[in-house]
Scaffold this active site. Structure first.
Site, mmCIF file in Angstrom:
data_model
loop_
_atom_site.group_PDB
_atom_site.id
_atom_site.type_symbol
_atom_site.label_atom_id
_atom_site.label_comp_id
_atom_site.label_asym_id
_atom_site.label_seq_id
_atom_site.Cartn_x
_atom_site.Cartn_y
_atom_site.Cartn_z
ATOM 1 N N HIS A 266 0.609 2.392 1.682
ATOM 2 C CA HIS A 266 0.205 1.055 1.908
ATOM 3 C C HIS A 266 0.394 0.492 3.438
ATOM 4 O O HIS A 266 -0.252 -0.524 3.390
ATOM 5 C CB HIS A 266 0.617 0.110 0.705
ATOM 6 C CG HIS A 266 -0.177 -1.128 0.831
ATOM 7 N ND1 HIS A 266 -1.461 -1.177 0.650
ATOM 8 C CD2 HIS A 266 0.514 -2.312 0.873
ATOM 9 C CE1 HIS A 266 -1.846 -2.558 0.595
ATOM 10 N NE2 HIS A 266 -0.713 -3.340 0.627
HETATM 11 O O1 LIG Z 1 -2.499 -7.654 -4.283
HETATM 12 C C1 LIG Z 1 -3.157 -7.652 -3.342
HETATM 13 O O2 LIG Z 1 -4.244 -7.412 -3.117
HETATM 14 C C2 LIG Z 1 -2.382 -7.595 -2.066
HETATM 15 C C3 LIG Z 1 -1.280 -7.109 -1.832
HETATM 16 C C4 LIG Z 1 -0.478 -7.151 -0.783
HETATM 17 O O3 LIG Z 1 -0.708 -7.827 0.128
HETATM 18 C C5 LIG Z 1 0.731 -6.251 -0.636
HETATM 19 C C6 LIG Z 1 1.454 -6.422 0.535
HETATM 20 C C7 LIG Z 1 2.660 -6.146 0.986
HETATM 21 C C8 LIG Z 1 3.196 -5.830 2.029
HETATM 22 O O4 LIG Z 1 2.742 -5.790 3.216
HETATM 23 C C9 LIG Z 1 4.597 -5.942 2.283
HETATM 24 O O5 LIG Z 1 5.209 -5.958 3.286
HETATM 25 O O6 LIG Z 1 5.573 -6.014 1.381
#
Ligand SMILES: O=C(O)/C=C/C(=O)/C=C/C=C(\O)C(=O)O
Length: 286
Positions: A266
């Site tokens: 991710h």
């Molecule tokens: O649920 C979603 O669509 C988005 C999820 C996020 O934004 C997760 C991102 C997490 C990070 O970037 C992190 O550094 O923990």
């Protein structure tokens, strides 16, 4: 010439009014240039602009861009907030206040996950203020065609907000990236320290989810309104926001292209930083 940038030297605060509420937001302001790239981080506990993008700043600064890393309301050193509606649009309104206050007429936006959703929300409401878009692992909410939702990484992320322990952090991060070899005890501890410094952020994220479980709306019907040149980047092994979301983005945004990194989770901008940085620079410069 490589410019040595530190978090402390680039750290700033700005007072805005968001939906009638005074907020102090933190941002890092790096480099100088006639063009500005704003980087927007993801929604994980302990996330921040610097934590998400520290591998991506210097190449852009060395190429002559001003780089601004905004900590969204509810993260890092920015003020707390409970979001009972669209978090994507709330972040977009906050970004609008910041760019107005800084006198930035036009910005390029590089958004990771929630940052991508927020970049699309900002562009839909302020098209005249956006140059180019880079969306990584995000850009719109909505269900995957192939992956049961919520994705396993999102379940771990939400669990970590509710029970912020080093064990739960390691569980989330082990799903976060494809190759966990780079995840050091030092990185875990720094992230945990960041999280526990602001328990109000953790509590408010949980309250926000309870008020509105769909924090990130599906922008699919409106994507054709985006006329900006858009580079979409995904990890084939993304277990937080499934890779077919990237296909949905390029199906909707007319002037867009998608690059998929193999053996990547991710955090494409961190896991494949060198190639990512070259790709983004080439996209911005041509
Ligand atoms: O649920 C979603 O669509 C988005 C999820 C996020 O934004 C997760 C991102 C997490 C990070 O970037 C992190 O550094 O923990």
């Amino acid at each position: 010439m490589s410019i040595n940038i530190t978090e402390a030297d680039s750290s700033h605060f700005i007072d805005i009014t968001l939906d009638g509420q005074p907020l102090k937001l933190h941002y890092n302001d790096c480099g100088e240039g006639s063009e500005t790239v704003v980087m927007l981080h993801g929604s994980g506990p302990g996330a921040s602009g610097w934590a998400n993008f520290n591998r991506n700043i210097e190449p852009l600064v060395n190429a002559g861009y001003r780089v601004i890393l905004l900590d969204c309301p509810g993260w890092s050193k920015s003020d707390s907030i409970v979001c009972t509606s669209s978090r994507s649009d709330l972040n977009a309104r906050a970004l609008k206040e910041v760019v107005d206050a800084l006198g930035l007429d036009k910005i390029h936006i590089l958004g990771n996950s929630m940052g991508g959703h927020s970049a699309v929300a900002f562009t839909l409401e302020n098209p005249e203020r956006v140059g180019k878009l880079v969306l990584m692992g995000g850009g719109t909410g909505g269900a995957s065609l192939f992956t049961p939702m919520p994705a396993e990484g999102i379940k771990l992320l939400q669990g970590l907000y509710r029970a912020p322990t080093i064990e739960n952090l390691k569980k989330m991060m082990s799903v976060f990236v494809f190759d966990t070899g780079d995840l050091t005890e030092e990185l875990f501890q720094a992230r945990l320290d960041n999280m526990l410094k602001r328990r109000d952020h953790l509590e408010n994220f949980v309250k926000s989810l309870e008020a509105n479980p769909k924090q990130f709306p599906d922008f699919s019907p409106r994507l054709p309104e985006i006329k900006q040149q858009t580079l979409v980047i995904w990890g084939r092994n993304d277990r937080f926001v499934p890779m077919d979301t990237g296909l949905r983005l390029i199906a909707g945004i007319p002037n867009s292209e998608l690059h998929i990194f193999n053996q990547c989770g991710h955090w494409a901008q961190w896991e494949h930083a060198d190639k990512f940085n070259r790709m983004v620079l080439d996209f911005l410069q041509h």
